[in-house]
Design a protein around this motif. Sequence first.
Motif, short mmCIF file in Angstrom:
data_model
loop_
_atom_site.label_atom_id
_atom_site.label_comp_id
_atom_site.label_asym_id
_atom_site.label_seq_id
_atom_site.Cartn_x
_atom_site.Cartn_y
_atom_site.Cartn_z
N LYS B 45 0.83 -1.21 0.00
CA LYS B 45 0.00 0.00 0.00
C LYS B 45 0.86 1.26 0.00
O LYS B 45 0.48 2.28 -0.59
CB LYS B 45 -0.93 0.00 1.22
N VAL B 48 2.17 2.02 -3.65
CA VAL B 48 1.24 2.68 -4.59
C VAL B 48 0.58 3.92 -3.97
O VAL B 48 -0.35 4.48 -4.55
CB VAL B 48 0.15 1.70 -5.10
N GLY B 49 1.07 4.33 -2.82
CA GLY B 49 0.61 5.59 -2.23
C GLY B 49 -0.79 5.55 -1.64
O GLY B 49 -1.42 6.60 -1.50
N LEU B 50 -1.28 4.37 -1.31
CA LEU B 50 -2.60 4.31 -0.66
C LEU B 50 -2.52 4.80 0.78
O LEU B 50 -3.51 5.26 1.34
CB LEU B 50 -3.16 2.88 -0.71
N ARG B 77 1.01 5.24 -9.76
CA ARG B 77 0.20 4.02 -9.70
C ARG B 77 0.13 3.32 -11.06
O ARG B 77 -0.05 2.10 -11.12
CB ARG B 77 -1.21 4.36 -9.19
N ILE B 82 -1.74 -3.83 -8.86
CA ILE B 82 -1.82 -4.53 -7.57
C ILE B 82 -3.02 -5.47 -7.57
O ILE B 82 -4.11 -5.09 -7.99
CB ILE B 82 -1.86 -3.51 -6.39
N PHE B 84 -5.20 -7.38 -5.03
CA PHE B 84 -5.44 -7.47 -3.59
C PHE B 84 -5.84 -8.88 -3.18
O PHE B 84 -6.30 -9.68 -4.01
CB PHE B 84 -6.56 -6.50 -3.19
N GLY B 87 -8.93 -10.60 -4.41
CA GLY B 87 -9.24 -10.04 -5.73
C GLY B 87 -9.81 -8.65 -5.75
O GLY B 87 -9.55 -7.89 -6.65
N ALA B 88 -10.63 -8.31 -4.74
CA ALA B 88 -11.27 -6.98 -4.68
C ALA B 88 -12.05 -6.65 -5.96
O ALA B 88 -11.99 -5.53 -6.47
CB ALA B 88 -10.24 -5.89 -4.39
N LEU B 89 -12.76 -7.64 -6.49
CA LEU B 89 -13.60 -7.36 -7.66
C LEU B 89 -14.81 -6.55 -7.22
O LEU B 89 -15.25 -6.66 -6.08
CB LEU B 89 -14.07 -8.67 -8.30
N PHE B 90 -15.37 -5.77 -8.15
CA PHE B 90 -16.57 -4.99 -7.82
C PHE B 90 -17.78 -5.94 -7.86
O PHE B 90 -18.11 -6.49 -8.92
CB PHE B 90 -16.73 -3.84 -8.80
N ASP B 91 -18.41 -6.09 -6.71
CA ASP B 91 -19.50 -7.08 -6.55
C ASP B 91 -20.65 -6.91 -7.52
O ASP B 91 -21.29 -7.86 -7.92
CB ASP B 91 -20.11 -6.98 -5.13
N ARG B 150 -7.93 -8.03 -14.87
CA ARG B 150 -8.38 -6.64 -14.76
C ARG B 150 -7.18 -5.69 -14.60
O ARG B 150 -7.16 -4.60 -15.17
CB ARG B 150 -9.31 -6.50 -13.55
#
Lengths: 254, 250
Positions: B45, B48-50, B77, B82, B84, B87-91, B150
């Motif tokens: 994190k 990537v500057g989060l 970025r 990255i 996660f 996966g952190a896919l959009f539900d 993605r």
Amino acid sequence: MQIRPLISSLQDFYLLSYHGFLGIFRRPFYWKDTLEQMDYAGAGSFFIMALVSLFVGMALSLQLAAELAVLGLKMYIGKVVGITIIREVGPVVAALVFTGRVGAGMASEIGSMMIGNQVDSLRVFGVDPIKKLVTPRLVASLVMLPALTIMGDAISLIGAWYIAAFVSNQSSYVYWSTVRGVLDFQNVFSGAVKPFMFGYLIASISCYMGFTTRGGSTGLRTSTTNAVVMSIIMIIISDFVLTRILLYVLGYKT
Amino acid sequence: MIVFDRVTFGYNAKPILNELSFQVDPGEKIAILGGSGEGKTTILKLIVGLIRPDSGRILIEGEDITHKTEEELNDVRRKFSIVFQAGALFDSLTVKENVAFCLREYTKMTEDEIDAKVRELLRLVDLEPAIHLMPAELSGGMHRRVAIARSLAVHKPIMMLYDEATAGLDPVNSDNICNLIVELSSFGMGHMMVTHKVVDALKVADRFLFLEGGTVVFDGGADELLASSHPHIRTFVDELRYQPKVSGKR
């Protein structure tokens, strides 16, 4: 309560709601997200709003009929019910229902996106999460809550008419003429301003609480609960403040 | 290419990283190992500057990103992708819409072009048949593979960052993900994988950092890692004894 975290939270809330609002006028415009949110907030809430408004109108009419009958003033049911619903009860009830259904949904949806790193993904992709997530919800609330309030007011008045006409045996003609009499600029303006303020508060508070979600399901429960509780408190307080201001601006003596 | 210079970071006064320093060169295949809460994901994190370090500097290709604004960080970025954990896919979006997300945001491709590009990316991760599924219908391994597709949609990053890419997966799916990571690195991208599974780290990396107490206690190759006498590293490495066969590179 510690002062510094509180001030920091208020500052974050202000920045989020400010940037969320400014996003309405700045590119890129997320039309699809906005329409989806409007559908969820507006069309999705209509049935529950209609149901609640109907029974609030009927209960109000029953209560007033009982009191006004003692004074021999039952013919004023339409006038009193109309003013009460249009200026006060309608906007507040609509806002409370909206908070329970839409505000809680906003907080939990954004909260679960926080937990699942989806908000971080947006940032990594170079997408502004406030523009993408807050602005469409803000627009949906600003448009749909006033619309739902107007429909809710109408349904409440119909519910109140049913009780006045068929339970209290009042003339329908008298009821609707007195209701029509209170539909003047001052009353309608009073009732129309509030939903915009309530919609802005509900969306801002709910989105902010969603963004503050940390941890797992317990964190999500906390942020959703906080969103609903804070929204309700702010609706009640701002209703009082707005009522005071509107009465002053519209020249009523209190 | 990536330089951590005495970076310190903590969450709510709880220290996570303590004057952490290391350097990663272009094209390196690196694994960051360590126990839970040692700050492995925090490193990704920070890159990537989060999040921003409490003190110290982070240099990306010689540029200090520590004080960059959110808009300035977008340029940084774009150099990374990255993936996660989970996966952190959009539900609310289908697999296709997830992969097409950045294409729609940043390109003016037609619907046909988007469809072709998405199918190409999904073929790369062997998931084209899942194009119309929702994330809720995917297994854990499929989630990660869609997330990888993605992340490659718009630009070719100079380094892929994987956050526990194999966590919670069965050995077969873990192996598939590791193979995919190795396959992608053959396109010239370096990668950094955060994991607590030594067996997976050995498959994908040729340099290993081991974090403990917010700092690097080991930095070296596979042979040195396996021969290390550091007690915590030994605990991690000893898990290999229970693996019937360790395939992949060392």
